[in-house]
Design an enzyme around this catalytic site. Structure first.
Site, short mmCIF file in Angstrom:
data_model
loop_
_atom_site.label_atom_id
_atom_site.label_comp_id
_atom_site.label_asym_id
_atom_site.label_seq_id
_atom_site.Cartn_x
_atom_site.Cartn_y
_atom_site.Cartn_z
N GLU A 42 16.68 51.02 55.26
CA GLU A 42 15.23 51.12 55.17
C GLU A 42 14.94 52.57 54.77
OE1 GLU A 42 11.14 50.40 57.72
OE2 GLU A 42 12.77 51.54 58.57
N ASP A 53 17.51 51.38 60.16
CA ASP A 53 16.09 51.69 60.34
C ASP A 53 15.74 53.13 59.96
OD1 ASP A 53 13.52 50.74 61.68
OD2 ASP A 53 13.91 52.53 62.88
C1 NOJ Z 1 10.78 50.65 61.02
C2 NOJ Z 1 10.70 49.37 61.79
O1 NOJ Z 1 10.74 48.30 60.90
C3 NOJ Z 1 9.43 49.44 62.59
O2 NOJ Z 1 9.10 48.20 63.15
C4 NOJ Z 1 9.57 50.53 63.62
O3 NOJ Z 1 8.36 50.68 64.31
C5 NOJ Z 1 9.94 51.87 62.96
N1 NOJ Z 1 10.93 51.74 61.94
C6 NOJ Z 1 10.45 52.85 63.99
O4 NOJ Z 1 11.72 52.46 64.43
#
Ligand code: NOJ
Length: 478
Positions: free
Chosen positions: A243, A181
């Site tokens: 991500e 993430d």
């Molecule tokens: C990306 C995640 O996909 C999202 O849902 C989240 O709010 C943020 N990162 C913070 O962790």
């Protein structure tokens, strides 16, 4: 490398299948639906966070990295899920949230020096709006997301060791890897310097506030690779998909340690052949793109690209080279629902998270209780009704998953008339008409899959349609 061309199915655990009637999905519910995933033909499932959490960001605010939140079940349920998945040839990926913890994680009290503090805030913004700094006991802590998510300091070796321990914990329990993430925000400028004003566009959509800044200091610090190396160390050769919310031109330092990064340029491209072509060209300039067109943050195919284009969008997602992430519900053409009404839904993302619809009953077969968020339209859209219909979206996605295995390596983008995206993968040619009118398509051979019956007449592709053809040109040319 099992994941090279894998289709990884994203499960939003809250909304997939409830097994105990509390209206919230759980691990036993997922276990019950494994046959659906095996039947569909995916290779792995990625679970959005299942860890204990006060749920200010539905699990992306972790309060214990080595357990399961009781609302989702227990460690034993996780073990059962992994065993059940394994039996069906499916792998299980978890969500690693390394950038921040929950403000309720005991670390925040016991190890404040594992977090990032300042006596005065700089000009960095939180992804959800407003300053990235909140005041506590006369100082300010950094939170790149909600104030309930304080940012960790990956330059602190004790924190790194604690995270490595947690990472190994799940790999030993049978996780096949992680979706990582918010990794572009893992390390920030050590001196906490202000971001300078933006002189050029970032390349991906940003909040209005962030778009004014160059974001040179608030993310993507030069020593990010050091932290990623420690993450890699802890997981061995398990899969790591990042991500990384940066244009693909900035992926290189990440891909030295991760296996793949989400190609957000494609996710954000409008449904326009030229723009899609450019995004694919950019992301395939080097290996390492993982494809995603929908998820719990940005919405589902039907809503993002409009219903008439959703089947072609599924075809696009599932015919690009490299791992593809399919969001739960997209296989039946589930649409986004209402959102933003409840107090906790501060970023307006409920609409992307309505429950999976398994049958036509009022709860969509999701729960025997009252769903935490009601299903959108179970009568019109559900798995059961689409199972035996050869023209359903479900059948299309299943066929795509079968056919995908026959596609050649790599990708060759082909020039086509405006409004037509076309590419070759070995003997197969894929063409997608992003307009509403018939267009000629540079295809070879016979159609092996159309998004709508009769979409291809001769070499003319109907509006909104996609097609895969296979040429037999090699026959007779050994
Ligand atoms: C990306 C995640 O996909 C999202 O849902 C989240 O709010 C943020 N990162 C913070 O962790």
């Amino acid at each position: 490398m099992w994941w090279q061309d894998a289709v990884i199915y994203q499960i939003y655990p809250r909304s997939f299948q409830d097994s105990d009637g509390d209206g919230i999905g759980d691990l036993r519910g997922i276990e019950r639906r494994l046959d659906h995933l095996a039947w569909l033909g995916v290779d792995a499932l990625w679970l959005s966070p299942i860890y204990p959490s006060p749920m200010h960001d539905f699990g992306y605010d972790v309060s214990d990295y080595k357990d399961v939140d009781p609302v989702f079940g227990s460690l034993e349920d996780f073990d059962r899920l992994v065993a059940g998945a394994r039996k069906r040839g499916l792998r299980v990926l978890l969500d690693l949230v390394p950038c921040h913890t929950s403000i309720e994680h005991p670390w925040f009290r016991e190890h404040p020096d594992w977090y990032i503090w300042s006596d005065a805030p700089n000009n960095w913004f939180s992804a959800f709006g407003g300053s990235a700094w909140s005041r506590l006991d006369g100082r300010y802590y950094l939170h790149s997301f909600y104030p309930e998510q304080p940012d960790l300091d990956w330059r602190n070796p004790e924190l790194v060791a604690a995270m490595q321990d947690a990472l190994g914990f799940w790999i030993e329990r049978g996780a096949a890897g992680y979706r990582v993430d918010a990794i572009d925000r893992l390390l920030k400028d050590a001196q906490l310097r202000d971001d300078p004003p933006a002189s050029e566009q970032f390349g991906l959509p940003l909040s209005q506030e962030e778009a004014k800044l160059a974001l040179t200091h608030s993310r993507n610090a030069p020593d990010t690779g050091e932290a990623l190396a420690r993450i890699r160390e802890a997981v061995g050769d398990s899969l790591l998909v990042g991500e990384v919310y940066l244009p693909s031109a900035k992926w290189q330092p990440y891909l030295e340690h991760l296996d793949a990064a989400f190609a957000f340029e494609l996710l954000h491209a409008p449904w326009d052949a030229e723009r899609l072509h450019a995004a694919i060209a950019a992301a395939t300039r080097r290996p390492g793109a993982a494809w995603v067109l929908s998820n719990h943050d940005f919405g589902r195919l039907v809503t993002r690209f409009r219903r008439e284009n959703a089947r072609a969008a599924a075809l696009l997602l599932l015919t690009l080279p490299g791992p593809a992430f399919l969001y739960q519900g997209d296989e039946i053409g589930l649409a986004d629902g209402p959102g933003g009404e409840r107090a906790y839904d501060r970023a307006g993302r409920d609409r992307y998270r309505h429950p999976m619809q398994w049958d036509a009953s009022p709860s969509g077969g999701f729960t025997t209780g009252e769903a935490w968020l009601p299903p959108v339209d179970p009568e019109a859209t559900n798995v059961e009704a689409q199972l035996d219909d050869p023209h359903s979206t479900l059948s299309l996605v299943r066929d795509l998953l079968t056919l995908r295995r026959l596609l050649g390596e790599g990708i060759e983008l082909i020039d086509a008339v405006p409004g037509v995206l076309a590419y070759r993968r070995g003997d197969h040619t894929i063409a997608i008409n992003t307009t509403g009118e018939d267009r000629p398509a540079p295809l070879r051979g016979e159609a092996v899959l159309e998004t709508a019956p009769g979409a291809l007449r001769g070499r003319t592709l109907a509006g909104h349609a996609g097609v895969i053809t296979r040429s037999d040109e090699r026959v007779g040319h050994p």
